[in-house]
Design a protein around this motif. Structure first.
Motif, PDB file in Angstrom:
ATOM      1  N   GLY A 138       0.838  -0.902  -0.104  1.00 31.42           N
ATOM      2  CA  GLY A 138       0.393   0.085   0.240  1.00 31.42           C
ATOM      3  C   GLY A 138       0.837   0.909   0.373  1.00 31.42           C
ATOM      4  N   MET A 139       2.071   0.973  -0.214  1.00 30.03           N
ATOM      5  CA  MET A 139       2.689   2.099  -0.135  1.00 30.03           C
ATOM      6  C   MET A 139       2.951   2.618  -1.781  1.00 30.03           C
ATOM      7  SD  MET A 139       5.147   2.812   3.039  1.00 30.03           S
ATOM      8  CE  MET A 139       6.692   3.236   2.488  1.00 30.03           C
ATOM      9  N   ASP A 140       3.777   4.017  -2.104  1.00 29.46           N
ATOM     10  CA  ASP A 140       4.115   4.645  -3.170  1.00 29.46           C
ATOM     11  C   ASP A 140       5.932   4.355  -3.175  1.00 29.46           C
ATOM     12  OD1 ASP A 140       4.662   5.408  -5.484  1.00 29.46           O
ATOM     13  OD2 ASP A 140       3.666   7.189  -5.520  1.00 29.46           O
ATOM     14  N   VAL A 141       6.538   3.494  -3.819  1.00 28.52           N
ATOM     15  CA  VAL A 141       8.160   3.840  -3.507  1.00 28.52           C
ATOM     16  C   VAL A 141       8.708   4.122  -4.909  1.00 28.52           C
ATOM     17  CG1 VAL A 141       7.727   1.459  -1.824  1.00 28.52           C
ATOM     18  CG2 VAL A 141       7.728   1.493  -4.954  1.00 28.52           C
ATOM     19  N   GLU A 142       7.394   5.062  -5.903  1.00 31.29           N
ATOM     20  CA  GLU A 142       8.783   5.309  -7.607  1.00 31.29           C
ATOM     21  C   GLU A 142       9.116   4.365  -7.605  1.00 31.29           C
ATOM     22  OE1 GLU A 142      10.559   9.203  -5.383  1.00 31.29           O
ATOM     23  OE2 GLU A 142       9.061   9.486  -4.591  1.00 31.29           O
ATOM     24  N   TYR A 143       8.530   3.095  -8.460  1.00 32.73           N
ATOM     25  CA  TYR A 143       9.038   1.968  -9.336  1.00 32.73           C
ATOM     26  C   TYR A 143       8.613   2.727  -9.911  1.00 32.73           C
ATOM     27  CZ  TYR A 143       9.657  -2.298 -10.792  1.00 32.73           C
ATOM     28  OH  TYR A 143      10.058  -3.618 -11.517  1.00 32.73           O
ATOM     29  N   LYS A 144       9.469   2.541 -11.373  1.00 31.13           N
ATOM     30  CA  LYS A 144       9.375   2.881 -12.494  1.00 31.13           C
ATOM     31  C   LYS A 144       9.904   2.217 -13.472  1.00 31.13           C
ATOM     32  CE  LYS A 144       9.782   6.501 -16.124  1.00 31.13           C
ATOM     33  NZ  LYS A 144       9.415   7.670 -15.954  1.00 31.13           N
ATOM     34  N   GLN A 145       9.432   1.043 -14.277  1.00 29.84           N
ATOM     35  CA  GLN A 145      10.069  -0.010 -15.313  1.00 29.84           C
ATOM     36  C   GLN A 145      10.698   1.118 -17.035  1.00 29.84           C
ATOM     37  OE1 GLN A 145       7.187  -3.179 -14.783  1.00 29.84           O
ATOM     38  NE2 GLN A 145       8.978  -4.329 -14.319  1.00 29.84           N
TER      39      GLN A 145
END
Ligand SMILES: Cc1cc2nc3c(=O)[nH]c(=O)nc-3n(C[C@H](O)[C@H](O)[C@H](O)COP(=O)(O)OP(=O)(O)OC[C@H]3O[C@@H](n4cnc5c(N)ncnc54)[C@H](O)[C@@H]3O)c2cc1C
Length: 379
Positions: free
Chosen positions: A79-86
């Motif tokens: 439930g946390m935005d971890v700024e993951y970007k592929q």
């Protein structure tokens, strides 16, 4: 703090918190994590946040592929935005010899099921017209590689572990460990506790912790400097990296460019100072390759450590001399990206006596008794 726990994890970096979270997910939540400083204060909070599966060693490819699977569901799971970007990893080669090695790597990576492209200089130019490709021989690209915010990932694991019952004590240093018949006694700056199992996830301090139980880990820590610019309009998706060119660079969600390089003259040791030479060299190199950075100001520059093993690959598993003493250390420059898979694997080893998703057999401590093959894809 209780008097005793089933598992004590030393280090609340991304590796220690991932181990704790995955243990709790498997139903083992009688777990304590100690950190002598704050969560994410070690290498994790100082790293670039790159996540790639393009390695020269098959087991690193497989570990990273498993990690990517776990990163893909980390936000929905915690439930946390971890700024993951592929946004992919663009790896640039500046020598014929390295380009040949890249072709072999890609063949092996594809055999393991990774979707990787080999890009000619012309193709790279078409996709990234704003990079100066002088001297580049070829590039490889994997779209499912990417990056995330290391602090947020570390906190996602820590907070989720706590929700499942794990206790995390910050500013609590482990200064001694006694090995008894059926348990360990850990001496901390906040008192003494016992644990049946100890996990060494102390990053740059891994050797010091192992020596407390009489295990000699061949790990040494080396300073790496890194810097970040002011934010500008977001347009650069991949992590760009070169081993022969000695750099890495990416744009964060907030528009800042974060970048670093290795220093072949760096001596082992825990040195947190920074040098003006680093900034000068980086600025010269990066503004030549990425001319769009020319008028962008640097806002911060810091250092952290790579905890290195003799073959630049992690040492993960249970000690063969001290039962129930586990380690997940020596990650070189790739402990952040491997933390999800490694945390899961250590938790499975503890819960079931075997791993279910990855094979750690080539990453045990005993491998240094044989000839070791060094991971080549490191900055
Ligand atoms: C400049 C730089 C860039 C990097 N870029 C990347 C990248 O792009 N991608 C990537 O995957 N990796 C990268 N890395 C590597 C990555 O940061 C590390 O491999 C990873 O963070 C290791 O995590 P860890 O949890 O093992 O260690 P750490 O985050 O260092 O955590 C260890 C913790 O143990 C605690 N501790 C130590 N001794 C004790 C004690 N006696 N008692 C209690 N607590 C103790 C420390 O306080 C620390 O918080 C980079 C590293 C640096 C320095």
């Amino acid at each position: 703090m209780k008097n005793s726990y089933k598992v004590a994890v030393i280090g609340a970096g991304v590796v220690g918190c991932s181990v704790a979270y995955h243990l709790a997910k498997l139903g083992i939540n009688d777990v304590v994590v100690f950190d002598k400083s704050y969560i994410s204060s070690g290498s994790t909070g100082r790293c670039a946040g790159g996540i790639r599966q393009q390695w020269s060693s098959p087991h690193n490819v497989l570990l990273a592929m498993r990690s990517v699977k776990l990163f893909e569901k980390l936000e929905s799971e915690t439930g946390m935005d971890v700024e993951y970007k592929q946004g992919g990893y663009l790896i640039l080669s500046y020598s014929e010899e390295e380009a040949e090695q890249f072709e072999k790597n890609v063949e092996m990576q594809r055999e393991l099921g990774l979707d990787v492209e080999i890009l000619s200089v012309k193709k790279v130019k078409e996709r990234y017209p704003y990079i100066d490709l002088s001297g580049v021989v070829l590039a490889t690209f994997c779209q499912t590689d990417g990056h995330a915010n290391p602090h947020l990932v570390n906190f996602a694991y820590a907070k989720s572990a706590r929700k499942l019952g794990v206790e995390i004590f910050t500013h609590t240093e482990v200064w001694g460990i006694e090995v008894k018949d059926y348990e360990f006694v850990l001496h901390t700056t906040k008192g003494k506790v016992t644990a049946q199992i100890v996990v060494n996830a102390a990053g740059p301090h891994s050797r010091e912790i192992a020596s407390m139980v009489g295990v000699d880990l061949p790990t040494e820590s080396y300073r790496h400097q890194i810097m970040v610019t002011e934010p500008v309009k977001n347009f650069f998706d991949p992590m760009a990296i070169s081993f022969s060119g000695n750099f890495y660079m990416r744009q964060t969600k907030h528009g800042q460019f974060i970048m670093g390089q290795g220093d072949p003259n760096e001596k082992p040791g825990l040195n947190y100072n920074v040098t003006f030479e680093f900034v000068e060299e980086m600025c010269k190199k990066m503004t030549r390759i990425f001319p769009f950075l020319r008028n962008v100001r640097i806002v911060r520059h810091w250092s952290g450590h790579y905890n290195m093993s003799p073959d630049a690959q992690p040492i993960i598993g249970e000690s063969t001399t001290v039962k129930n003493f586990y380690y997940a250390v020596g990650f070189s420059g790739h402990g952040f990206m491997l933390a999800p898979a490694v945390g899961e694997a250590i938790a499975e080893l503890i819960a079931y006596g075997k791993t279910l998703h990855v094979d750690l057999s080539e990453l045990n401590l005993d491998r240094f008794e044989k000839t070791v093959v060094r991971e080549r894809n490191v900055v």
